[in-house]
Design an enzyme around this catalytic site. Sequence first.
Site, PDB file in Angstrom:
ATOM      1  N   CYS A 384       0.840  -1.201   0.000  1.00  0.00           N
ATOM      2  CA  CYS A 384       0.000   0.000   0.000  1.00  0.00           C
ATOM      3  C   CYS A 384       0.879   1.257   0.000  1.00  0.00           C
ATOM      4  O   CYS A 384       1.495   1.545  -1.018  1.00  0.00           O
ATOM      5  CB  CYS A 384      -0.983  -0.054   1.164  1.00  0.00           C
ATOM      6  SG  CYS A 384      -2.461   0.889   0.809  1.00  0.00           S
ATOM      7  N   HIS A 510      -3.535  -5.210   0.262  1.00  0.00           N
ATOM      8  CA  HIS A 510      -2.959  -5.749   1.505  1.00  0.00           C
ATOM      9  C   HIS A 510      -2.982  -7.277   1.503  1.00  0.00           C
ATOM     10  O   HIS A 510      -3.964  -7.867   1.976  1.00  0.00           O
ATOM     11  CB  HIS A 510      -3.754  -5.248   2.712  1.00  0.00           C
ATOM     12  CG  HIS A 510      -3.605  -3.790   2.959  1.00  0.00           C
ATOM     13  ND1 HIS A 510      -2.738  -3.275   3.898  1.00  0.00           N
ATOM     14  CD2 HIS A 510      -4.213  -2.729   2.383  1.00  0.00           C
ATOM     15  CE1 HIS A 510      -2.829  -1.953   3.888  1.00  0.00           C
ATOM     16  NE2 HIS A 510      -3.714  -1.597   2.984  1.00  0.00           N
ATOM     17  N   GLU A 512      -1.501  -9.228   3.393  1.00  0.00           N
ATOM     18  CA  GLU A 512      -1.435  -9.761   4.760  1.00  0.00           C
ATOM     19  C   GLU A 512      -2.797 -10.117   5.344  1.00  0.00           C
ATOM     20  O   GLU A 512      -2.879 -10.932   6.261  1.00  0.00           O
ATOM     21  CB  GLU A 512      -0.692  -8.778   5.685  1.00  0.00           C
ATOM     22  CG  GLU A 512      -1.422  -7.489   6.054  1.00  0.00           C
ATOM     23  CD  GLU A 512      -1.272  -6.360   5.050  1.00  0.00           C
ATOM     24  OE1 GLU A 512      -0.976  -6.637   3.866  1.00  0.00           O
ATOM     25  OE2 GLU A 512      -1.470  -5.185   5.437  1.00  0.00           O
TER      26      GLU A 512
HETATM   27  N1  GLN Z   1      -2.092   6.596   2.735  1.00  0.00           N
HETATM   28  C1  GLN Z   1      -2.159   5.838   1.527  1.00  0.00           C
HETATM   29  C2  GLN Z   1      -3.500   5.963   0.830  1.00  0.00           C
HETATM   30  O1  GLN Z   1      -4.466   6.312   1.436  1.00  0.00           O
HETATM   31  C3  GLN Z   1      -1.820   4.373   1.774  1.00  0.00           C
HETATM   32  C4  GLN Z   1      -2.808   3.670   2.644  1.00  0.00           C
HETATM   33  C5  GLN Z   1      -2.283   2.393   3.238  1.00  0.00           C
HETATM   34  O2  GLN Z   1      -1.072   2.152   3.293  1.00  0.00           O
HETATM   35  N2  GLN Z   1      -3.176   1.567   3.741  1.00  0.00           N
HETATM   36  O3  GLN Z   1      -3.598   5.692  -0.335  1.00  0.00           O
END
Ligand code: GLN
Length: 538
Positions: A384, A510, A512
């Site tokens: 992310c 994600h 995970e």
């Molecule tokens: N802050 C970033 C976004 O909103 C990444 C979010 C995250 O790592 N879950 O796109």
Amino acid sequence: MNTTKYIFVTGGVSSSLGKGIIAASLAKLLQARGFVVTIQKLDPYINVDPGTLNPYEHGECFVTDDGAETDLDLGHYERFLNRPTSQANNVTTGRIYQSVIDKERRGEFLGKTVQVVPHITNEIKERIQHLGQDGTYDIIITEIGGTVGDIESLPYIEAVRQLKWELGAHNSLFIHLTLVPYLAAAGELKTKPTQHSVKTLMESGIQADILVCRTEHELSEDLRVKLALFCNVQKEAVIQSIDAATIYDVPNLMLEEGLDRIALKKLRLEAKQEPNLTQWNEFLSRHKNSKAHVKIGLIGKYVELQDSYKSIIESFIHAGAANEVQVEVVSIHSEHLVPENVAQELSGLDGILVAPGFGERGIEGKIAAVQFARTHGLPFLGICLGMQMAVIEYARHELGLTNANSTEMDAHTPDPVIDLMEEQKNITEKGGTMRLGAWACDLMSNSIVGTIYGQTPIMERHRHRYEFNNDYREALESAGLRVTGVNPETSLVEIVELPDHPWFVGVQYHPEYKSTVAQPHPLFVGFVGAAHKHSMKQ
Ligand code: GLN
């Protein structure tokens, strides 16, 4: 006729005794005996969901396929049971009140005074029974967050007290998890806190059927007899939960103590089979008998609190077992990294994972870490925000866009290689408004992800507002960064790789959240494999 049975798990004496792990372990044993089981968590706080909570407050926010932002215990439930959970598996006081107040505004209470009893308690009971409605589950385990005696858990305790009678005899049972502390000065385990906590529960009209006692030392026969006598439970219903080397040992420990047997007996359920834990125990044996050791740097800004990256840490355990290597995760604070010390700080590592996150703090450290991994052939997984940092790093150092950034960090950057998603631009509310839950991603062949997933499209879970800016895709691709996964409908870039690197993958989603004991996530398995290979070259 609906025959779903309910198990309620409460906690006493202290928080953090591991109710979630006990609930998940019991569920695992019941599943291994052939029952279809799910677990639900009731959280007594007033936030509608933990999505708006700082990880320092509440640890990681776990995301389900249906896009619910939930308590991290749901991650344990999924990892143990290998069954997805959903919005219905996590209920908070905020959500209960919100729903009751909405009903009141719609006039559904027909002029009645709306009260905690019966309106709030009815709403709680509905949420508990909602999961059992279609008869999918033989058993539903409902874990009540907090500690018995807390003001905020009272409506939950009252709701399950009522439910017990409504469900009728043998259709529900109460498990109370307590602490039996060891007093070093006296050289003794003490039962008094447990007695008091059982008494507090009784004041609310609930008699615990089973006591699970967290302890650092074995409970003697005498002590079990004493606890049974003073707490009105059968001796065989006093279950010891001794500190374990890993949470994954707890199902076997509970099996030895007979937790599943006594639960089934009290629910008048005939076990369908002896517990089949073959696959689970194979995992445990691979986890404990690893043939090699790798060191992976976890670079994030919430590293002081292990729970902030719970699912990532657990995914490494699953992937380590799959590779038969022990993964040592070294936490590195992104705020402490600068280009001048990065080689020193990352020395001796076999791979780095740049963690998800929000906001500006620590991002330059993350970028320095990405650059080091990229230019030194160190296996890299960016998740992310970690993937977004990889794109920024490449744009700055390979495309010469020195001030490239994400508009999350610098609204006026001349090169917004990561930008707010179009559909996010008119959103002002913070809660539950990100791009959440499972979305499809098409994978390119001849790529790392194409090989390791062995299928396309894939479905992965998301939680973000910003995205790869497709205006820069051509330039970045001609400079050597390869896009290997995109959303089929929106062309949103989900995955980037570096073909000229041993193993460099950044993912917008994600992985995970989907790794389980039964199905370790392919990306983590591949990453740990690459780190192992790297360690052998050193
Ligand atoms: N802050 C970033 C976004 O909103 C990444 C979010 C995250 O790592 N879950 O796109």
